[in-house]
Motif scaffolding. Structure first.
Motif, short mmCIF file in Angstrom:
data_model
loop_
_atom_site.label_atom_id
_atom_site.label_comp_id
_atom_site.label_asym_id
_atom_site.label_seq_id
_atom_site.Cartn_x
_atom_site.Cartn_y
_atom_site.Cartn_z
N GLN A 1 0.83 -1.32 -0.13
CA GLN A 1 -0.13 0.03 -0.09
C GLN A 1 0.89 1.24 -0.04
N HIS A 2 2.05 1.07 0.25
CA HIS A 2 3.14 2.32 0.21
C HIS A 2 3.85 2.53 -1.07
N ASP A 3 3.56 1.58 -1.88
CA ASP A 3 4.15 1.82 -3.26
C ASP A 3 3.19 2.67 -4.04
N LYS A 4 3.78 3.66 -4.82
CA LYS A 4 3.11 4.72 -5.49
C LYS A 4 2.96 4.76 -7.00
N THR A 5 4.41 4.29 -7.26
CA THR A 5 4.67 4.32 -8.93
C THR A 5 4.07 3.10 -9.76
N GLY A 6 3.62 3.29 -10.90
CA GLY A 6 3.12 2.22 -11.80
C GLY A 6 4.18 1.18 -12.11
N VAL A 7 5.40 1.47 -12.14
CA VAL A 7 6.76 0.70 -12.38
C VAL A 7 6.76 -0.35 -11.08
N ALA A 8 6.69 0.33 -10.05
CA ALA A 8 6.83 -0.39 -8.75
C ALA A 8 5.75 -1.42 -8.61
N LYS A 9 4.42 -1.07 -8.84
CA LYS A 9 3.35 -1.89 -8.61
C LYS A 9 3.47 -3.05 -9.46
N GLN A 10 3.78 -2.64 -10.82
CA GLN A 10 3.85 -3.88 -11.95
C GLN A 10 4.93 -4.73 -11.41
N HIS A 11 6.14 -4.35 -10.99
CA HIS A 11 7.09 -5.18 -10.92
C HIS A 11 6.73 -6.10 -9.62
N ARG A 12 6.03 -5.56 -8.68
CA ARG A 12 5.55 -6.44 -7.42
C ARG A 12 4.64 -7.60 -7.94
#
Length: 674
Positions: free
Chosen positions: A121-132
């Motif tokens: 819930q603390h990831d903000k960028t699309g790149v970070a969320k997609q990688h996760r």
């Protein structure tokens, strides 16, 4: 032109280096660098233990570096590479750490986040969320659940160690080859001359000394000298290999018709049996789990037998736990006599031997295999499936499931499989061990893994009543140290209960353990969600304590307590006696394991009691998955607390003929790996 300096560290394991092509791409918030070749074959970079640096020039600033992509391409033949970490120095002089600690195999790429732990819930960028999301999708394809036997906890979907993902394999498969290790142990113990002598009985008790390894001042030698004595028999219920069966008895069960008249000669305080029960001086060990379990029938030349005894124990005026009555079955009757200390010497001795043999089976299959090995594997698989590498709980738990899935897979491949090594010497081999796990699973609960609660549930919590229960005392000390450490880490990333509730990944992890790993078994009571920080702390403490301390306590004393065969027979070759006065020394020796089975047993308990080469003990975290200073400070405090526990244990043990050190933190490996 902006310039980034990249430092790459290769692991120190054998064959960690590579001669393959290595490429790197930096992924920034603004743009990506070009795919850059870092190493060409035969350039001698990325050798074992090497730290290599490279410059990557870019046309424009990349912005904040979010990801590092590493690719390995085959040169001549696939050459696996173990990358420890990557550090990126930006044009502005900032250093960004990217922990890896993974193998790159075949033509594989690995995409790394920087080392700061983050909740989803603390990831903000699309790149970070997609990688996760992509990391977990790939992991769930790689780490699949599989049912090894009906009624078992689920295990990894792999038939052999070689089929496992490279990241969770042992560095050297030869080091965990059970056949090789047991054979080597038998050779090192100088008993290989006996190992093929199945059906050949020993002459008498002294004859067992021919395969007994004497090491001066060890517990095993003390056991050999005192194993016949009632105090030694009783002591093992508190501080032996299996100190989890004994419980306070508040009422004599109907199936065990012990009366005042039967045991009055053993009661020292002038009280009746009923009064002793009320005073809390009577204890019981009931091996009901073994009732109806099929004995080993894999060798048609040797009949083997099991029993399901009940043993009544008494805390005497010296606070020693002493046996006062033994029944070698669950159904009382004319053919199931109650044996007493006042009976003929050999009747009483054989009754105690049968209890010790039954305790061995429950210890190996339930206390050890099910309640440390198999449950730790469940936690490990669920962790890989539901928690990305950037999650703080993944970073916290990873050292505590190191090699666990690998050792269990190897065991299913060689040890506890059909016709495996377990069948050679154990009375529950040939399928009985499977039945024992299945029966035990029907009463296995989540709360029973909480150490203080498990002690209390057996009525064993009072230090005043039981001053010599070192398993309880030391276990509670280690439990408190682990709880304190976990609390420190949880407090760093979870500011309030709502943060736990909103963490979809931790909720998925907990649900995967219950719904898939434990197959939602009735009465298992594993939580499907966590609502508070306190619940999360307890859950993670259970995972870490079970994999480290509890496993150490029930595993590494096996040679101490089980190497003297008559004290822990792995099988019995004659049925339990049904009458008193018919047993002699010859009958007892012929009941005990033959020479061949004795040697296989000795090799097994020796091998299982050895630490791994380069063992990592509790609190040792050389792989820096966490880079944050507060977590590193929590680790320092954890090690200080553990060192204090070890100091107290060492002081208490000084001068003792029977020291208890299995919970000493300097003897507790981080994970189940043997």
């Amino acid at each position: 032109m902006p310039n980034y300096t990249v430092t790459v560290a290769t692991g120190t394991q054998w064959f960690a280096g590579t001669d393959d092509y290595i490429y790197m791409t930096l992924v920034g918030s603004e743009r990506c660098s070009e795919r850059t070749l870092l190493d060409k074959p035969l350039y001698n970079d990325f050798e074992r233990g090497a730290v290599d640096s490279y410059d990557i020039s870019v046309g424009e600033d990349l912005g904040e570096i979010e990801l590092v992509k590493i690719e390995k391409k085959k040169y001549w033949m696939h050459d696996d590479w173990y990358c420890k970490y990557i550090t990126v120095k930006t044009p502005y002089g900032d250093y960004i750490e990217f922990p890896c600690f993974r193998w790159l195999v075949d033509d594989k790429e690995v995409i790394l986040r920087d080392g700061r732990a983050r909740l989803a819930q603390h990831d903000k960028t699309g790149v970070a969320k997609q990688h996760r999301r992509k990391e977990l999708e790939q992991r769930q394809k790689t780490y699949r659940w599989k049912e090894w036997h009906p009624g078992f906890p689920m295990s990894i979907d792999a038939k052999a160690h070689s089929e496992l993902p490279r990241d969770i394999q042992f560095d050297s498969e030869k080091g965990v080859d059970f056949v090789l290790n047991y054979s080597k142990a038998i050779e090192n113990l100088y008993v290989n001359q006996f190992m093929h002598m199945f059906q050949s009985s020993w002459g008498d008790f002294a004859d067992f000394e021919r395969i007994f390894v004497r090491i001066k001042n060890t517990i095993s030698e003390y056991v050999m000298e005192h194993w016949k004595e009632d105090f030694m028999f009783g002591y093992q219920f508190l501080n032996g290999c299996n100190p989890v069966v004994i419980r306070k008895c508040t009422e004599i069960p109907d199936k065990f018709p012990v009366t005042q008249k039967i045991v009055q000669d053993s009661l020292e305080r002038g009280l009746t049996l009923e009064e002793e029960l009320k005073e809390g001086n009577i204890f019981i060990a009931d091996y009901e789990l073994l009732d109806g379990v099929t004995p080993n029938a894999t060798d048609p030349c040797t009949l083997q037998y099991l029993a399901a005894p009940i043993c009544l124990l008494y805390k005497n005026s010296q606070n020693k736990i002493m046996p006062i009555a033994i029944q070698l079955g669950q159904r009382p009757g004319e053919d199931t006599p109650i044996f007493l200390p006042s009976d003929d010497e050999y009747d009483w001795l054989l009754a105690k031997i049968w209890v010790r043999s039954s305790d061995f089976h429950v210890h190996q299959t339930v206390t050890h295999l099910l309640r440390t090995h198999l449950i730790s594997e469940v936690y490990g698989i669920a962790m890989f499936r539901q928690l990305p590498a950037v999650h703080p709980v993944f970073k916290l738990l990873l050292p505590h499931i190191r090699f666990t899935i690998a050792i269990n897979t190897k065991a299913r491949e060689q040890l506890i499989c059909e016709c495996g090594l377990f069948d050679k010497a154990n009375g529950t081999g040939g399928g009985g061990h499977v039945e024992l796990v299945q029966k035990s699973m029907k009463t296995f609960t989540y709360r029973s893994l909480c150490f203080p609660e498990a002690i209390k549930a057996r009525g064993m919590e009072s230090r005043e009543e039981l001053p010599y229960y070192f398993y309880r005392d030391d276990g509670c000390s280690v439990w408190e140290a682990v709880t304190s450490f976990v609390t420190d880490v949880v407090d760093i990333y979870y500011d309030k209960d709502e943060t736990v509730q909103e963490d979809e990944e931790i909720q998925a992890f907990v649900k995967d353990v219950c719904s898939f790993g434990m197959q939602d078994f009735d009465k298992c009571e594993f939580p499907k969600s966590l609502q508070t920080k306190e619940q999360l702390v307890e859950y993670l403490t259970i995972v870490i304590f079970t994999a480290s301390a509890q496993h150490a306590a029930v595993n590494f004393g096996q040679f101490d307590w089980c190497s003297w065969i008559p004290n822990s027979p792995p099988t019995m070759r004659k049925p339990p006696p049904t009458k008193k006065g018919e047993v002699d020394l010859k009958y007892i020796v012929e009941s005990l394991p033959d020479r061949g089975r004795s040697c296989w047993h000795l090799g097994a308990v020796w091998a299982l009691s050895q630490f791994q080469e380069n063992e990592l003990f509790l609190g040792m975290y050389p792989d820096e998955h966490f880079i944050e200073k507060p977590v590193k400070e929590a680790m320092v405090n954890f090690r200080k607390n553990l060192a204090e526990v070890a100091k107290v244990i060492k002081c208490r043990n000084e001068g003792k003929k029977l020291p208890y050190y299995y919970f000493s933190p300097d003897r507790i490996p981080n994970s189940v790996a043997v």
